[in-house]
Design an enzyme around this catalytic site. Structure first.
Site, mmCIF file in Angstrom:
data_model
loop_
_atom_site.group_PDB
_atom_site.id
_atom_site.type_symbol
_atom_site.label_atom_id
_atom_site.label_comp_id
_atom_site.label_asym_id
_atom_site.label_seq_id
_atom_site.Cartn_x
_atom_site.Cartn_y
_atom_site.Cartn_z
ATOM 1 C CE1 TYR A 107 47.237 42.169 40.255
ATOM 2 C CE2 TYR A 107 45.077 42.648 41.336
ATOM 3 C CZ TYR A 107 45.654 43.368 40.474
ATOM 4 O OH TYR A 107 46.089 44.110 39.817
ATOM 5 C CB SER B 28 46.649 55.893 45.359
ATOM 6 O OG SER B 28 45.384 55.634 44.531
ATOM 7 C CG ASN C 170 47.999 48.554 32.995
ATOM 8 O OD1 ASN C 170 48.636 49.523 33.854
ATOM 9 N ND2 ASN C 170 48.249 47.479 33.157
ATOM 10 C CE LYS D 65 42.667 44.638 37.316
ATOM 11 N NZ LYS D 65 42.743 44.199 38.797
ATOM 12 C CG HIS E 47 45.881 42.867 34.043
ATOM 13 N ND1 HIS E 47 46.270 41.567 35.157
ATOM 14 C CD2 HIS E 47 46.432 43.457 35.125
ATOM 15 C CE1 HIS E 47 46.518 42.232 36.130
ATOM 16 N NE2 HIS E 47 47.403 43.679 36.398
ATOM 17 N N GLY F 299 52.509 56.360 45.266
ATOM 18 C CA GLY F 299 53.856 56.039 44.146
ATOM 19 C C GLY F 299 54.143 54.720 43.722
ATOM 20 C CG ASP G 56 41.549 46.117 41.652
ATOM 21 O OD1 ASP G 56 40.426 46.088 40.104
ATOM 22 O OD2 ASP G 56 42.319 46.014 40.943
#
Length: 324
Positions: free
Chosen positions: A51, A218, A169, A80, A113, A220, A46
């Protein structure tokens, strides 16, 4: 090697349920990280323009293919569209640049994105362009609508540049609006999802509309401590929480595996990352056990609606309240 199940997308393509996230993978080690992840058994990667490491990630893929570890068609590569390329005429050219950076002919999945259109910044000026038009502080919106952008995204499928397209998002109202005019429905929705931010109503929408969901962050707050976000710093890390640790001990598993399994057992895809072989293997092995319904409910009850990945948490702005 762990057998990773696939999720059947509404586009007809199969997507591995567990992939490897490339956010914050340093350029200096990105090629080796991707190569080693392929050796460990990962097939979904991904990535994103933002990035800033797509060239190096592509080098890792190329080396793995050259060494016979994998074939291109066995990989599922995601990228993205960044905010500054939302104008319809900008979409295809930037996708072609990103494909060239990766050294591939098509993306298996290409996402919007953020639902944010910003004024175009030429890649020759700055790449990745980031959020600010001047590279410092100015937020300059574009007039592009999501409909304009999505229509251009649909064109990528027709030209073979992307096999599936999706969104990231997005919130419910915008998804409902997009579905009214979409000729190609979004195959996936990628969202921040962890026990502190469950977003159950958004998950319900996606399930009803046949849109697969991929969870990012994942663990947090763990991904955001380096940005010194106060609400992340003040929270007990999920992998150190006594309840999560107790559940993990019951199954003789790592707390991180419990957090990942909580997502996958509920039908979501995940994209954790690690540069260390031990944790690469551990994240894949999170598929090898099942949580009880009671334990899933206990973890879900952590929900506090706490979001970390929003623009105002990275820099001061009054113009990007996109999750309001």
């Amino acid at each position: 090697m762990v057998q990773v199940p696939n999720i059947k997308l509404n586009s007809g393509h199969d997507m591995p349920q567990v992939g490897f996230g490339l956010w914050k993978v340093d350029n200096a080690i990105a090629a080796d990280t991707v190569y080693n992840a392929i050796k460990a058994g990962y097939r979904l990667f991904d990535g994103a323009c933002d990035y800033g490491n797509e060239v190096e990630c592509g080098q890792g893929v190329a080396r793995a293919i050259k060494d016979g570890l994998v074939k291109r068609e066995e990989l599922f590569i995601v990228s993205k569209l960044w905010n500054t390329f939302h104008d319809g005429e900008r979409v295809e050219p930037i996708v072609k640049k990103q494909l060239a950076d990766w050294g591939i002919d098509y993306f298996d999945l290409y996402l919007i994105h953020f639902p944010v259109a910003l004024e175009y910044v030429d890649p020759s000026v700055r790449y990745p362009p980031g959020w600010h038009y001047d590279g410092k502080s100015e937020i300059r919106p574009s007039k592009a609508t999501i409909q304009e952008t999505w229509t251009a995204m649909e064109g990528l499928v027709g030209k073979g540049l992307a096999k599936s397209i999706g969104i990231s998002n997005f919130q419910s109202q915008l998804i409902y609006d997009l579905l009214r005019y979409a000729k190609i429905r979004p195959a996936t929705l990628q969202i921040e999802h962890h026990p502190f931010l469950v977003q159950q109503e958004l998950l319900n929408l996606a399930k009803q509309e046949g849109i697969a969901v991929t969870a990012y962050s994942s663990f947090g707050p763990a991904s955001f401590l380096e940005f010194e976000m106060q609400h992340a710093v003040k929270l007990t890390p999920l992998i150190e929480d006594s309840t999560i640790k107790s559940i993990a001990a019951k199954y003789n598993r790592d707390p991180s595996q419990v957090l990942l399994r909580w997502a996958t057992q509920r039908g979501l895809a995940i994209i954790p990352k690690s540069t260390r072989a031990q944790w690469m293997a551990s994240n894949l092995a999170s598929l090898e056990f099942d949580l009880s319904d009671e334990d899933i409910a206990t973890i879900t009850s952590f929900n506090r609606g706490i979001r970390f990945n929003q623009p105002s948490n990275y820099f001061p702005t009054e113009m990007l309240w996109i999750f309001g």
